[in-house]
Scaffold this motif. Structure first.
Motif, PDB file in Angstrom:
ATOM      1  N   PRO A   1       0.887  -1.244   0.062  1.00 36.38           N
ATOM      2  CA  PRO A   1       0.001  -0.081  -0.217  1.00 36.38           C
ATOM      3  C   PRO A   1       0.703   1.325   0.051  1.00 36.38           C
ATOM      4  O   PRO A   1       0.338   2.322  -0.347  1.00 36.38           O
ATOM      5  CB  PRO A   1      -1.047  -0.160   1.221  1.00 36.38           C
ATOM      6  N   VAL A   2       2.133   1.176   0.220  1.00 38.11           N
ATOM      7  CA  VAL A   2       2.971   2.467   0.464  1.00 38.11           C
ATOM      8  C   VAL A   2       3.469   2.774  -0.976  1.00 38.11           C
ATOM      9  O   VAL A   2       3.275   3.872  -1.368  1.00 38.11           O
ATOM     10  CB  VAL A   2       4.100   2.402   1.242  1.00 38.11           C
ATOM     11  N   ALA A   3       3.648   1.678  -1.904  1.00 35.53           N
ATOM     12  CA  ALA A   3       4.126   1.973  -3.121  1.00 35.53           C
ATOM     13  C   ALA A   3       2.834   2.258  -4.121  1.00 35.53           C
ATOM     14  O   ALA A   3       2.796   2.981  -5.118  1.00 35.53           O
ATOM     15  CB  ALA A   3       4.824   0.574  -3.659  1.00 35.53           C
ATOM     16  N   CYS A   4       1.574   1.434  -3.972  1.00 31.67           N
ATOM     17  CA  CYS A   4       0.473   1.305  -4.647  1.00 31.67           C
ATOM     18  C   CYS A   4      -0.761   1.002  -4.136  1.00 31.67           C
ATOM     19  O   CYS A   4      -1.066  -0.093  -4.169  1.00 31.67           O
ATOM     20  CB  CYS A   4       0.853   0.774  -6.073  1.00 31.67           C
ATOM     21  N   GLY A   5      -1.444   1.950  -3.431  1.00 35.89           N
ATOM     22  CA  GLY A   5      -2.509   1.320  -2.642  1.00 35.89           C
ATOM     23  C   GLY A   5      -3.799   1.942  -3.269  1.00 35.89           C
ATOM     24  O   GLY A   5      -4.928   1.158  -3.030  1.00 35.89           O
ATOM     25  N   TRP A   6      -3.793   2.566  -4.266  1.00 35.17           N
ATOM     26  CA  TRP A   6      -4.920   3.239  -4.997  1.00 35.17           C
ATOM     27  C   TRP A   6      -4.976   3.075  -6.366  1.00 35.17           C
ATOM     28  O   TRP A   6      -3.839   3.136  -7.177  1.00 35.17           O
ATOM     29  CB  TRP A   6      -4.931   4.789  -4.769  1.00 35.17           C
ATOM     30  N   LEU A   7      -6.184   2.975  -6.920  1.00 37.89           N
ATOM     31  CA  LEU A   7      -6.300   2.602  -8.298  1.00 37.89           C
ATOM     32  C   LEU A   7      -7.206   3.902  -8.753  1.00 37.89           C
ATOM     33  O   LEU A   7      -8.235   4.409  -8.129  1.00 37.89           O
ATOM     34  CB  LEU A   7      -7.016   1.512  -8.634  1.00 37.89           C
ATOM     35  N   ARG A   8      -6.936   4.804  -9.834  1.00 37.81           N
ATOM     36  CA  ARG A   8      -7.645   5.595 -10.163  1.00 37.81           C
ATOM     37  C   ARG A   8      -8.641   5.199 -11.458  1.00 37.81           C
ATOM     38  O   ARG A   8      -8.033   4.970 -12.580  1.00 37.81           O
ATOM     39  CB  ARG A   8      -6.828   7.222 -10.533  1.00 37.81           C
ATOM     40  N   GLU A   9     -10.056   5.271 -11.271  1.00 37.12           N
ATOM     41  CA  GLU A   9     -10.945   4.885 -12.356  1.00 37.12           C
ATOM     42  C   GLU A   9     -12.188   5.739 -12.184  1.00 37.12           C
ATOM     43  O   GLU A   9     -12.519   6.031 -11.299  1.00 37.12           O
ATOM     44  CB  GLU A   9     -11.222   3.165 -11.716  1.00 37.12           C
ATOM     45  N   ASN A  10     -12.108   6.265 -13.809  1.00 39.39           N
ATOM     46  CA  ASN A  10     -13.512   7.140 -13.690  1.00 39.39           C
ATOM     47  C   ASN A  10     -13.483   8.238 -12.957  1.00 39.39           C
ATOM     48  O   ASN A  10     -14.465   8.550 -12.367  1.00 39.39           O
ATOM     49  CB  ASN A  10     -14.718   6.176 -13.857  1.00 39.39           C
ATOM     50  N   GLY A  11     -12.242   8.872 -12.494  1.00 40.85           N
ATOM     51  CA  GLY A  11     -12.247  10.025 -11.638  1.00 40.85           C
ATOM     52  C   GLY A  11     -12.483   9.747 -10.484  1.00 40.85           C
ATOM     53  O   GLY A  11     -12.397  10.677  -9.359  1.00 40.85           O
ATOM     54  N   GLU A  12     -12.208   8.290  -9.872  1.00 40.27           N
ATOM     55  CA  GLU A  12     -12.495   8.112  -8.456  1.00 40.27           C
ATOM     56  C   GLU A  12     -11.501   7.345  -8.137  1.00 40.27           C
ATOM     57  O   GLU A  12     -10.862   6.395  -8.630  1.00 40.27           O
ATOM     58  CB  GLU A  12     -13.794   7.093  -8.449  1.00 40.27           C
ATOM     59  N   ASN A  13     -11.101   7.707  -6.809  1.00 41.84           N
ATOM     60  CA  ASN A  13     -10.168   6.644  -5.913  1.00 41.84           C
ATOM     61  C   ASN A  13     -10.520   5.324  -5.642  1.00 41.84           C
ATOM     62  O   ASN A  13     -11.384   5.592  -4.738  1.00 41.84           O
ATOM     63  CB  ASN A  13      -9.104   7.647  -5.158  1.00 41.84           C
ATOM     64  N   ILE A  14      -9.992   4.344  -6.103  1.00 42.00           N
ATOM     65  CA  ILE A  14     -10.392   3.090  -5.550  1.00 42.00           C
ATOM     66  C   ILE A  14      -9.374   2.525  -4.752  1.00 42.00           C
ATOM     67  O   ILE A  14      -8.160   2.266  -5.227  1.00 42.00           O
ATOM     68  CB  ILE A  14     -10.661   2.214  -6.669  1.00 42.00           C
ATOM     69  N   ASN A  15      -9.604   2.122  -3.454  1.00 41.54           N
ATOM     70  CA  ASN A  15      -8.493   1.581  -2.793  1.00 41.54           C
ATOM     71  C   ASN A  15      -8.394   0.059  -3.178  1.00 41.54           C
ATOM     72  O   ASN A  15      -9.283  -0.669  -3.171  1.00 41.54           O
ATOM     73  CB  ASN A  15      -8.780   1.696  -1.284  1.00 41.54           C
ATOM     74  N   ILE A  16      -7.102  -0.350  -3.399  1.00 40.11           N
ATOM     75  CA  ILE A  16      -6.837  -1.870  -3.742  1.00 40.11           C
ATOM     76  C   ILE A  16      -7.285  -2.797  -2.958  1.00 40.11           C
ATOM     77  O   ILE A  16      -7.777  -4.051  -3.241  1.00 40.11           O
ATOM     78  CB  ILE A  16      -5.315  -1.876  -4.524  1.00 40.11           C
ATOM     79  N   ILE A  17      -6.804  -2.743  -1.572  1.00 41.91           N
ATOM     80  CA  ILE A  17      -6.797  -3.608  -0.857  1.00 41.91           C
ATOM     81  C   ILE A  17      -8.333  -3.813  -0.349  1.00 41.91           C
ATOM     82  O   ILE A  17      -9.088  -4.753  -0.286  1.00 41.91           O
ATOM     83  CB  ILE A  17      -5.965  -3.352   0.418  1.00 41.91           C
ATOM     84  N   ARG A  18      -9.009  -2.690  -0.025  1.00 40.46           N
ATOM     85  CA  ARG A  18     -10.442  -2.848   0.037  1.00 40.46           C
ATOM     86  C   ARG A  18     -11.116  -3.373  -1.248  1.00 40.46           C
ATOM     87  O   ARG A  18     -12.074  -4.378  -1.125  1.00 40.46           O
ATOM     88  CB  ARG A  18     -11.098  -1.332   0.050  1.00 40.46           C
ATOM     89  N   GLY A  19     -10.964  -2.945  -2.348  1.00 44.15           N
ATOM     90  CA  GLY A  19     -11.482  -3.744  -3.515  1.00 44.15           C
ATOM     91  C   GLY A  19     -11.289  -4.995  -3.689  1.00 44.15           C
ATOM     92  O   GLY A  19     -12.186  -5.901  -3.958  1.00 44.15           O
ATOM     93  N   MET A  20      -9.867  -5.439  -3.160  1.00 50.49           N
ATOM     94  CA  MET A  20      -9.533  -6.898  -3.276  1.00 50.49           C
ATOM     95  C   MET A  20     -10.360  -7.559  -2.152  1.00 50.49           C
ATOM     96  O   MET A  20     -10.846  -8.958  -2.373  1.00 50.49           O
ATOM     97  CB  MET A  20      -8.261  -7.298  -3.070  1.00 50.49           C
ATOM     98  N   LEU A  21     -10.401  -7.218  -1.081  1.00 46.89           N
ATOM     99  CA  LEU A  21     -11.147  -7.799   0.086  1.00 46.89           C
ATOM    100  C   LEU A  21     -12.576  -7.957  -0.306  1.00 46.89           C
ATOM    101  O   LEU A  21     -13.512  -9.028  -0.123  1.00 46.89           O
ATOM    102  CB  LEU A  21     -11.043  -6.988   1.365  1.00 46.89           C
ATOM    103  N   ASP A  22     -13.351  -6.965  -0.863  1.00 48.32           N
ATOM    104  CA  ASP A  22     -14.532  -6.857  -1.022  1.00 48.32           C
ATOM    105  C   ASP A  22     -15.135  -8.011  -2.211  1.00 48.32           C
ATOM    106  O   ASP A  22     -16.193  -8.507  -2.249  1.00 48.32           O
ATOM    107  CB  ASP A  22     -15.044  -5.629  -1.710  1.00 48.32           C
ATOM    108  N   ARG A  23     -14.099  -8.167  -3.197  1.00 49.55           N
ATOM    109  CA  ARG A  23     -14.595  -9.172  -4.188  1.00 49.55           C
ATOM    110  C   ARG A  23     -14.117 -10.646  -4.030  1.00 49.55           C
ATOM    111  O   ARG A  23     -14.287 -11.497  -4.695  1.00 49.55           O
ATOM    112  CB  ARG A  23     -13.733  -8.636  -5.302  1.00 49.55           C
ATOM    113  N   GLY A  24     -13.510 -10.737  -2.569  1.00 49.38           N
ATOM    114  CA  GLY A  24     -13.180 -12.128  -2.009  1.00 49.38           C
ATOM    115  C   GLY A  24     -11.797 -12.789  -2.676  1.00 49.38           C
ATOM    116  O   GLY A  24     -11.559 -13.992  -2.748  1.00 49.38           O
ATOM    117  N   LEU A  25     -10.982 -11.693  -3.060  1.00 42.47           N
ATOM    118  CA  LEU A  25      -9.541 -12.084  -3.573  1.00 42.47           C
ATOM    119  C   LEU A  25      -8.514 -12.465  -2.433  1.00 42.47           C
ATOM    120  O   LEU A  25      -9.052 -11.640  -1.379  1.00 42.47           O
ATOM    121  CB  LEU A  25      -8.951 -11.138  -4.560  1.00 42.47           C
ATOM    122  N   LYS A  26      -7.842 -13.384  -2.568  1.00 44.41           N
ATOM    123  CA  LYS A  26      -6.941 -13.717  -1.614  1.00 44.41           C
ATOM    124  C   LYS A  26      -5.747 -12.576  -1.435  1.00 44.41           C
ATOM    125  O   LYS A  26      -4.801 -12.744  -2.302  1.00 44.41           O
ATOM    126  CB  LYS A  26      -6.251 -15.168  -1.556  1.00 44.41           C
TER     127      LYS A  26
END
Ligand code: HPA
Ligand code: ZN
Length: 372
Positions: free
Chosen positions: A280-305
């Motif tokens: 997360p220090v190197a790359c915790g966020w993804l910018r999509e459609n003008g919105e910041n998406i947190n990668i860890i939150r996004g992966m947890l929510d989708r059930g990725l390991k």
């Protein structure tokens, strides 16, 4: 690796706090508190995305330079730290590769590894899989056996003195040729009892996973586990992620945040049980459609390991795995249950025996009963 504005801000904001927290982390904090930071430091965990060469702290770099007669292009530690200004993978790698000039002797590799293991053990890392890039050293005339001797001696001493277990993951530099990677794999075979997996790092631009299809197939046949970097926002990132999942069929992806933009790839990763080591220090966020998406939150929510790791802590203001989890917690408002899921994932995605995994998960359960 992407060094987005957001990550830099989080990192800078955390900087002062990191040192304050470091003192607390040195001892085991008392239980029964709501303090999420203490919870993070005390939580049993594994780290699977840390480059040993990326743990070379400026002070150590100066010490090794002095004793090896190497001249550095900086006068002071502060000047060196100030030069760690990168904005993308390529500018990071330029600085990262500069550091290797001071790593020459077996003792240098020993001290580098032992220092990282000491730090990790102080943050309740029970087990770690450490990346190393032999081509960075053999290309300078340092023998493979010198590197291996230093690394493995430190692992043995740390196991005995610090009660931290570790294995090594050999990474190929992807801008070098597939032939060079194959030669490196062959020179690693006599050391196979010390190397649990094979990875791929460095400059991803125009160096797709499939460039190394044959060498990774051979590595699999030789019994190694496989992982590959898919750094954030790289050219052809979705195709690279697809290649890792479908062509190489690696067990893990290092970073891999852009998978969140492709539900079809998410479905494949879930079906295959692919794990992700996110830093997360190197790359915790993804910018999509003008919105910041947190990668860890996004992966947890989708059930990725997903697991959390530090990547190159010496080049990222000294944010090791616990500090990286603190950043992740703050960025994504992670609950204790989320943090426990990340720790459980770290043991489940580790390349260890089922008996060892059971022991670690039991320790995590004891912790959960005391703290959650
Ligand atoms: N990505 C690619 N190459 C690297 C990294 C990384 O995160 N760290 C050290 N070499
Ligand atoms: Zn990395």
């Amino acid at each position: 690796m992407t060094f987005g504005r957001r990550a830099f801000l989080a990192n800078t904001t955390l900087f002062a706090g990191t040192f304050a927290l470091g003192a607390r982390a040195a001892g085991v904090p008392s239980s029964g508190t709501d303090d999420l930071t203490a919870f993070i430091y005390a939580m049993p965990k594994a780290e699977m995305h840390v480059h040993l060469e990326g743990t070379l702290e400026p002070e150590m770099k100066f010490r090794f330079a002095r004793r090896n007669g190497v001249t550095l292009p900086y006068k002071t530690v502060e000047e060196m730290r100030d030069s760690y200004n990168f904005h993308d993978l390529q500018s990071f790698l330029k600085i990262f590769y500069e550091g290797k000039s001071v790593l020459l002797k077996e003792q240098d590799f020993y001290e580098l590894t032992y220092a990282y293991l000491t730090k990790a053990a102080s943050q309740n890392v029970l087990y770690t899989e450490m990346f190393f890039d032999p081509q960075m050293h053999t290309d300078r005339g340092i023998s493979f056996s010198t590197v291996m001797a230093g690394l493995t001696r430190a692992q043995t001493d740390a196991r005995k003195n610090l009660k931290i277990d570790s294995q090594l993951v050999l990474c190929f530099e992807r801008e070098l040729s597939a032939e060079s990677a194959m030669k490196t794999l062959e020179s690693a075979l006599p050391y196979r009892q010390h190397i649990v997996g094979i990875g791929l790092d460095s400059d991803e631009k125009n160096n797709p996973p499939d460039k190394f299809r044959e060498v990774f197939a051979r590595a699999r046949k030789e019994g190694f586990h496989l992982t590959m970097h898919c750094d954030l926002n790289q050219l052809d990132t979705h195709e690279h992620i697809r290649q890792v999942l479908e062509d190489i069929q690696a067990d893990r992806i290092d970073h891999g945040g852009n998978i969140l933009e492709r539900p079809d790839l998410v479905a494949i990763a879930k079906r295959r049980g692919t794990a992700f080591t996110v830093c997360p220090v190197a790359c915790g966020w993804l910018r999509e459609n003008g919105e910041n998406i947190n990668i860890i939150r996004g992966m947890l929510d989708r059930g990725l390991k997903v697991t959390v790791a530090s990547d190159d802590p010496a080049y990222m203001k000294g944010n090791y795995v616990a500090e990286s989890l603190v950043v992740a917690q703050g960025d994504a408002n992670l609950s204790k249950q989320d943090l426990l899921t990340l720790a459980r994932n770290s043991f489940e995605a580790s390349w260890i025996s089922s008996a060892q995994r059971k022991t670690y998960l039991a320790k995590l359960e004891v912790f959960q009963r005391q703290w959650a």
